[in-house]
Design a protein around this motif. Structure first.
Motif, PDB file in Angstrom:
ATOM      1  N   ARG A   1       0.845  -1.198   0.000  1.00 44.48           N
ATOM      2  CA  ARG A   1       0.000   0.000   0.000  1.00 44.48           C
ATOM      3  C   ARG A   1       0.884   1.254   0.000  1.00 44.48           C
ATOM      4  N   MET A   2       1.939   1.255   0.809  1.00 46.42           N
ATOM      5  CA  MET A   2       2.840   2.410   0.877  1.00 46.42           C
ATOM      6  C   MET A   2       3.573   2.592  -0.457  1.00 46.42           C
ATOM      7  N   ARG A   3       3.993   1.485  -1.042  1.00 45.00           N
ATOM      8  CA  ARG A   3       4.720   1.553  -2.315  1.00 45.00           C
ATOM      9  C   ARG A   3       3.820   2.110  -3.422  1.00 45.00           C
ATOM     10  N   THR A   4       2.589   1.641  -3.485  1.00 46.83           N
ATOM     11  CA  THR A   4       1.653   2.114  -4.505  1.00 46.83           C
ATOM     12  C   THR A   4       1.397   3.610  -4.358  1.00 46.83           C
ATOM     13  N   ALA A   5       1.150   4.054  -3.130  1.00 45.30           N
ATOM     14  CA  ALA A   5       0.898   5.473  -2.882  1.00 45.30           C
ATOM     15  C   ALA A   5       2.134   6.313  -3.208  1.00 45.30           C
ATOM     16  N   SER A   6       3.317   5.793  -2.873  1.00 41.51           N
ATOM     17  CA  SER A   6       4.541   6.559  -3.140  1.00 41.51           C
ATOM     18  C   SER A   6       4.771   6.713  -4.641  1.00 41.51           C
TER      19      SER A   6
ATOM     20  N   ARG B   1       4.787  10.166  -9.387  1.00 41.19           N
ATOM     21  CA  ARG B   1       4.337  10.527 -10.741  1.00 41.19           C
ATOM     22  C   ARG B   1       3.806  11.953 -10.760  1.00 41.19           C
ATOM     23  N   PHE B   2       3.053  12.320  -9.717  1.00 45.38           N
ATOM     24  CA  PHE B   2       2.524  13.678  -9.662  1.00 45.38           C
ATOM     25  C   PHE B   2       3.658  14.690  -9.502  1.00 45.38           C
ATOM     26  N   MET B   3       4.568  14.424  -8.603  1.00 45.43           N
ATOM     27  CA  MET B   3       5.651  15.370  -8.344  1.00 45.43           C
ATOM     28  C   MET B   3       6.588  15.507  -9.545  1.00 45.43           C
ATOM     29  N   GLU B   4       6.796  14.403 -10.277  1.00 45.48           N
ATOM     30  CA  GLU B   4       7.701  14.433 -11.433  1.00 45.48           C
ATOM     31  C   GLU B   4       6.985  14.809 -12.727  1.00 45.48           C
ATOM     32  N   GLY B   5       5.663  14.781 -12.710  1.00 47.95           N
ATOM     33  CA  GLY B   5       4.908  15.133 -13.902  1.00 47.95           C
ATOM     34  C   GLY B   5       4.830  14.026 -14.931  1.00 47.95           C
ATOM     35  N   GLY B   6       4.877  12.791 -14.489  1.00 45.48           N
ATOM     36  CA  GLY B   6       4.740  11.688 -15.445  1.00 45.48           C
ATOM     37  C   GLY B   6       5.409  10.422 -14.974  1.00 45.48           C
ATOM     38  N   VAL B   7       6.008   9.732 -15.919  1.00 49.16           N
ATOM     39  CA  VAL B   7       6.614   8.430 -15.671  1.00 49.16           C
ATOM     40  C   VAL B   7       7.820   8.561 -14.735  1.00 49.16           C
ATOM     41  N   LEU B   8       7.967   7.586 -13.869  1.00 53.04           N
ATOM     42  CA  LEU B   8       9.098   7.575 -12.935  1.00 53.04           C
ATOM     43  C   LEU B   8      10.211   6.661 -13.427  1.00 53.04           C
ATOM     44  N   ARG B   9      11.426   7.124 -13.291  1.00 53.48           N
ATOM     45  CA  ARG B   9      12.577   6.255 -13.517  1.00 53.48           C
ATOM     46  C   ARG B   9      12.778   5.441 -12.247  1.00 53.48           C
ATOM     47  N   LYS B  10      13.571   4.394 -12.320  1.00 52.58           N
ATOM     48  CA  LYS B  10      13.815   3.540 -11.155  1.00 52.58           C
ATOM     49  C   LYS B  10      14.380   4.361  -9.994  1.00 52.58           C
ATOM     50  N   GLU B  11      15.272   5.290 -10.293  1.00 47.23           N
ATOM     51  CA  GLU B  11      15.866   6.129  -9.249  1.00 47.23           C
ATOM     52  C   GLU B  11      14.804   6.997  -8.572  1.00 47.23           C
ATOM     53  N   ASP B  12      13.853   7.497  -9.390  1.00 51.22           N
ATOM     54  CA  ASP B  12      12.766   8.308  -8.840  1.00 51.22           C
ATOM     55  C   ASP B  12      11.882   7.480  -7.918  1.00 51.22           C
ATOM     56  N   GLU B  13      11.568   6.253  -8.359  1.00 50.40           N
ATOM     57  CA  GLU B  13      10.749   5.373  -7.522  1.00 50.40           C
ATOM     58  C   GLU B  13      11.386   5.189  -6.155  1.00 50.40           C
TER      59      GLU B  13
ATOM     60  N   ILE C   1       4.518  15.044   3.184  1.00 53.85           N
ATOM     61  CA  ILE C   1       3.936  14.708   1.883  1.00 53.85           C
ATOM     62  C   ILE C   1       2.654  15.493   1.652  1.00 53.85           C
ATOM     63  N   ARG C   2       1.808  15.572   2.678  1.00 51.66           N
ATOM     64  CA  ARG C   2       0.556  16.323   2.559  1.00 51.66           C
ATOM     65  C   ARG C   2       0.840  17.767   2.169  1.00 51.66           C
ATOM     66  N   ARG C   3       1.807  18.375   2.845  1.00 54.91           N
ATOM     67  CA  ARG C   3       2.138  19.785   2.585  1.00 54.91           C
ATOM     68  C   ARG C   3       2.711  19.954   1.173  1.00 54.91           C
ATOM     69  N   GLN C   4       3.642  19.088   0.768  1.00 60.54           N
ATOM     70  CA  GLN C   4       4.237  19.207  -0.559  1.00 60.54           C
ATOM     71  C   GLN C   4       3.210  18.978  -1.662  1.00 60.54           C
ATOM     72  N   LEU C   5       2.351  18.000  -1.458  1.00 58.85           N
ATOM     73  CA  LEU C   5       1.307  17.698  -2.435  1.00 58.85           C
ATOM     74  C   LEU C   5       0.400  18.905  -2.636  1.00 58.85           C
ATOM     75  N   SER C   6      -0.051  19.471  -1.550  1.00 62.14           N
ATOM     76  CA  SER C   6      -0.952  20.621  -1.614  1.00 62.14           C
ATOM     77  C   SER C   6      -0.280  21.821  -2.267  1.00 62.14           C
ATOM     78  N   GLN C   7       0.964  22.073  -1.893  1.00 65.44           N
ATOM     79  CA  GLN C   7       1.683  23.225  -2.451  1.00 65.44           C
ATOM     80  C   GLN C   7       1.913  23.071  -3.944  1.00 65.44           C
ATOM     81  N   LYS C   8       2.338  21.885  -4.384  1.00 63.67           N
ATOM     82  CA  LYS C   8       2.605  21.678  -5.811  1.00 63.67           C
ATOM     83  C   LYS C   8       1.309  21.771  -6.619  1.00 63.67           C
ATOM     84  N   TYR C   9       0.256  21.153  -6.112  1.00 70.44           N
ATOM     85  CA  TYR C   9      -1.022  21.205  -6.823  1.00 70.44           C
ATOM     86  C   TYR C   9      -1.466  22.649  -7.002  1.00 70.44           C
TER      87      TYR C   9
END
Length: 169
Positions: free
Chosen positions: A53-58, A63-75, A99-107
């Motif tokens: 569950r944590m891995r899926t959410a991360s 993907r949201f923070m990077e704006g698309g597909v993740l490379r292995k290093e990003d994952e 995470i909550r704060r960063q997500l909200s700020q980036k969005y």
């Protein structure tokens, strides 16, 4: 593509309560020793499920923070930002708060930038992130405003939290 990126942010916001609930319901699985053992043991289905569950959410968050597909290093980078079984319970909670704060700020930054670029963002209301279940006591509007002034939450989060208390921002 930009619309899909904003939608990904909404999807991540919907995942956060599930992540928090998984941590709360499985606090005994977390810790530097027990967490490492559980995550390394393929027969510990409960630990493996929480870890998945944590891995899926991360990954969704990444993907949201990077704006698309993740490379292995990003994952790997975003997986370390999210709670892991080897974290203490407090560290797991702190990571989610960040995470909550960063997500909200980036969005919000992305939404405003699109609007300033001439895109119609009327269909994209401010991101609503449910208040954390880890807040032991309900906060007062004054405490919420103090969190906003201290940079702990965004203006939209403060408005949402005050509205949830039945007040006005």
């Amino acid at each position: 593509n930009t619309v899909l990126a904003l939608n990904e942010g909404k999807n991540v916001a919907r995942l956060l309560p599930e992540v928090e609930q998984a941590i709360k319901a499985n606090e005994s699985l977390f810790g530097p020793v027990s967490g490492r053992i559980g995550s390394a043991n393929p027969y510990d289905e409960k630990a493996q499920t929480v870890d998945a569950r944590m891995r899926t959410a991360s990954q969704a968050y990444g993907r949201f923070m990077e704006g698309g597909v993740l490379r292995k290093e990003d994952e790997e980078k975003y997986r370390k930002m999210f709670p892991q079984l080897s974290d203490t319970k407090e560290l797991a909670k702190n990571k989610l708060s960040i995470i909550r704060r960063q997500l909200s700020q980036k969005y919000e930054d992305d939404r405003q930038t699109l609007g300033k670029s001439g895109y119609d963002v009327a269909g994209f209301e401010a991101l609503t992130i449910q208040p954390s279940i880890f807040d032991a006591v309900a906060k007062t509007p004054e405490a919420i405003r103090a969190d906003f002034k201290a940079g702990k939450i965004t203006r939209e989060q403060a408005k949402s939290q005050i509205a949830a208390l039945g007040g006005t921002g």
